[in-house]
Motif scaffolding. Structure first.
Motif, mmCIF file in Angstrom:
data_model
loop_
_atom_site.group_PDB
_atom_site.id
_atom_site.type_symbol
_atom_site.label_atom_id
_atom_site.label_comp_id
_atom_site.label_asym_id
_atom_site.label_seq_id
_atom_site.Cartn_x
_atom_site.Cartn_y
_atom_site.Cartn_z
ATOM 1 N N VAL A 226 0.861 -1.179 0.000
ATOM 2 C CA VAL A 226 0.000 0.000 0.000
ATOM 3 C C VAL A 226 0.900 1.232 0.000
ATOM 4 O O VAL A 226 1.823 1.328 0.815
ATOM 5 C CB VAL A 226 -0.930 0.047 1.235
ATOM 6 C CG1 VAL A 226 -1.819 1.293 1.177
ATOM 7 C CG2 VAL A 226 -1.786 -1.204 1.330
ATOM 8 N N ILE A 227 0.665 2.150 -0.922
ATOM 9 C CA ILE A 227 1.382 3.424 -0.953
ATOM 10 C C ILE A 227 0.348 4.517 -0.708
ATOM 11 O O ILE A 227 -0.618 4.648 -1.468
ATOM 12 C CB ILE A 227 2.076 3.659 -2.311
ATOM 13 C CG1 ILE A 227 3.093 2.549 -2.587
ATOM 14 C CG2 ILE A 227 2.749 5.026 -2.330
ATOM 15 C CD1 ILE A 227 3.722 2.637 -3.970
ATOM 16 N N THR A 228 0.530 5.290 0.343
ATOM 17 C CA THR A 228 -0.444 6.317 0.716
ATOM 18 C C THR A 228 0.164 7.698 0.555
ATOM 19 O O THR A 228 1.263 7.968 1.052
ATOM 20 C CB THR A 228 -0.939 6.101 2.155
ATOM 21 O OG1 THR A 228 -1.611 4.837 2.218
ATOM 22 C CG2 THR A 228 -1.901 7.193 2.575
ATOM 23 N N VAL A 229 -0.560 8.575 -0.152
ATOM 24 C CA VAL A 229 -0.095 9.939 -0.392
ATOM 25 C C VAL A 229 -1.200 10.925 -0.045
ATOM 26 O O VAL A 229 -2.372 10.563 0.056
ATOM 27 C CB VAL A 229 0.333 10.141 -1.868
ATOM 28 C CG1 VAL A 229 1.440 9.168 -2.254
ATOM 29 C CG2 VAL A 229 -0.855 10.001 -2.819
ATOM 30 N N ASP A 230 -0.803 12.174 0.130
ATOM 31 C CA ASP A 230 -1.763 13.260 0.284
ATOM 32 C C ASP A 230 -2.479 13.429 -1.053
ATOM 33 O O ASP A 230 -1.851 13.670 -2.079
ATOM 34 C CB ASP A 230 -1.024 14.542 0.667
ATOM 35 C CG ASP A 230 -1.945 15.691 1.002
ATOM 36 O OD1 ASP A 230 -2.868 15.960 0.200
ATOM 37 O OD2 ASP A 230 -1.748 16.340 2.043
ATOM 38 N N TRP A 238 3.055 7.342 3.708
ATOM 39 C CA TRP A 238 3.620 6.099 4.230
ATOM 40 C C TRP A 238 3.474 4.988 3.188
ATOM 41 O O TRP A 238 2.697 5.098 2.246
ATOM 42 C CB TRP A 238 2.963 5.675 5.553
ATOM 43 C CG TRP A 238 1.467 5.508 5.540
ATOM 44 C CD1 TRP A 238 0.533 6.444 5.886
ATOM 45 C CD2 TRP A 238 0.722 4.329 5.179
ATOM 46 N NE1 TRP A 238 -0.734 5.939 5.758
ATOM 47 C CE2 TRP A 238 -0.655 4.641 5.329
ATOM 48 C CE3 TRP A 238 1.069 3.049 4.760
ATOM 49 C CZ2 TRP A 238 -1.668 3.718 5.078
ATOM 50 C CZ3 TRP A 238 0.066 2.124 4.503
ATOM 51 C CH2 TRP A 238 -1.276 2.455 4.657
ATOM 52 N N GLU A 239 4.264 3.931 3.393
ATOM 53 C CA GLU A 239 4.170 2.724 2.582
ATOM 54 C C GLU A 239 4.162 1.522 3.515
ATOM 55 O O GLU A 239 4.794 1.551 4.573
ATOM 56 C CB GLU A 239 5.349 2.603 1.617
ATOM 57 C CG GLU A 239 5.417 3.690 0.568
ATOM 58 C CD GLU A 239 6.544 3.473 -0.424
ATOM 59 O OE1 GLU A 239 7.207 2.399 -0.356
ATOM 60 O OE2 GLU A 239 6.771 4.354 -1.274
ATOM 61 N N ALA A 240 3.446 0.486 3.114
ATOM 62 C CA ALA A 240 3.399 -0.733 3.927
ATOM 63 C C ALA A 240 3.420 -1.951 3.007
ATOM 64 O O ALA A 240 2.601 -2.054 2.089
ATOM 65 C CB ALA A 240 2.155 -0.769 4.802
ATOM 66 N N GLU A 241 4.380 -2.844 3.242
ATOM 67 C CA GLU A 241 4.437 -4.102 2.504
ATOM 68 C C GLU A 241 3.323 -5.028 3.007
ATOM 69 O O GLU A 241 3.132 -5.180 4.214
ATOM 70 C CB GLU A 241 5.793 -4.777 2.711
ATOM 71 C CG GLU A 241 6.983 -3.952 2.246
ATOM 72 C CD GLU A 241 7.183 -4.010 0.745
ATOM 73 O OE1 GLU A 241 6.530 -4.849 0.095
ATOM 74 O OE2 GLU A 241 7.991 -3.215 0.228
#
Length: 308
Positions: A226-230, A238-241
């Motif tokens: 998951v790649i989260t951006v404004d 943030w990023e989460a594997e």
């Protein structure tokens, strides 16, 4: 001291910070040192802008964490909703901001973007609460408040954009309407561009899970990640594997992600990982009941209610 007060009052430590007036670059320097903010200073005076650039460059920050734009006009040369935080070097020197409150409010990001204009105790001589209130009133700033407990500060935090919708499941919502309910009004323009780019995403022709939007954050479906951006300026949050989360052909196989106010759920095999949408931290894991256990439980309930 001003940088510390701004960060404490706003609680904003990442995203884009717009500083009205560059001064000598000290406020930009301190905010960059104490946070993950990317700093943009806008300055009317060309010589002052050049001096601030030199000082920030000597500190190793210019072009990396901070930049200074020389702007003489009354309009800020930035897209609407770009700034997470707006502060003022002018206010530290005792004057109202060099740009109108209307322009500042225009560039302020929805879902928590904040202006924090003022000075700590012992600075900003000559700037009064009445001056700041009049400045805010001219721009129709919503929810503006004056705090004189520790210096003098005008603060205002922006809520959701008018008419904004959301996309929280594969087909938008629990009703599978495929409709975000955004009340879109033109003209349209590019809001942001750049990273993360397509390299880590599943090609759209494979029909992967849709990216999700809620509360100003865009949660992008990447390959087992998951790649989260404004959503308003593209700032990486943030990023989460999530190994094993890759799923294609979702129109046949169903989506594996679901978003609420306080959780992002990602289904992987026989479990569902629960992530904090603001930080990416794992909040827990929900195990999927085994089919045999479910059938046995159903049989027991049926016997209890209707008899054998």
């Amino acid at each position: 001291e001003a940088a510390g007060a701004i960060l404490a009052k706003s609680g904003i430590t990442q995203g884009y910070c717009l500083i009205l007036g560059a001064g000598d670059g000290r406020l930009a320097h301190e905010l960059a040192q104490r946070s993950a903010l990317r700093i943009v200073c806008v300055e009317r005076d060309a010589a002052r802008a050049a001096d601030a650039r030199k000082r920030l460059n000597d500190a190793g920050l210019y072009g990396v964490r901070a930049t200074v734009h020389h702007v003489e006009g009354d309009s800020l040369p930035y897209t609407t909703y770009m700034a997470n935080l707006v502060v003022s070097e002018d206010a530290l020197g005792g004057t109202a901001p060099s740009w109108s409150a209307e322009e500042v409010w225009r560039v302020l990001r929805p879902y928590g973007g904040m202006m924090c204009i003022g000075h700590p105790q012992g600075a900003g001589a000559g700037l009064t609460a009445a001056t700041l209130e009049a400045w805010a009133d001219q721009g129709d700033v919503q929810g503006a408040a004056i705090d004189a407990e520790d210096g003098l500060w005008l603060t205002a935090r922006r809520g959701a954009a008018p008419g904004a919708g959301e996309w929280t499941q594969l087909y938008a919502d629990a009703g599978h309407t495929a409709c975000s309910n955004d009340q879109l009004r033109g003209p349209m323009a590019i809001q942001w561009f750049g990273n993360p780019g397509p390299r880590e995403m599943v090609d759209r022709h494979h029909r992967p899970m849709a990216s999700l939007f809620k509360n100003g954050r865009l949660h992008i479906t990447a390959d087992d990640k998951v790649i989260t951006v404004d959503a308003y300026n593209g700032f990486p949050l943030w990023e989460a594997e999530v190994p094993g989360a890759r799923r294609v052909g979702t129109m046949k196989n169903a989506g594996e992600r679901l978003l609420t106010d306080d959780a992002l759920y990602v289904a992987v095999d026989g479990a569902c990982r629960v992530l904090d949408p603001a930080t990416g931290n794992q909040l827990g894991v929900i195990a999927m009941p085994r089919i045999e256990e479910t059938l046995n439980e159903d049989a027991k309930n049926h016997e209890k209610e209707y008899g054998r």
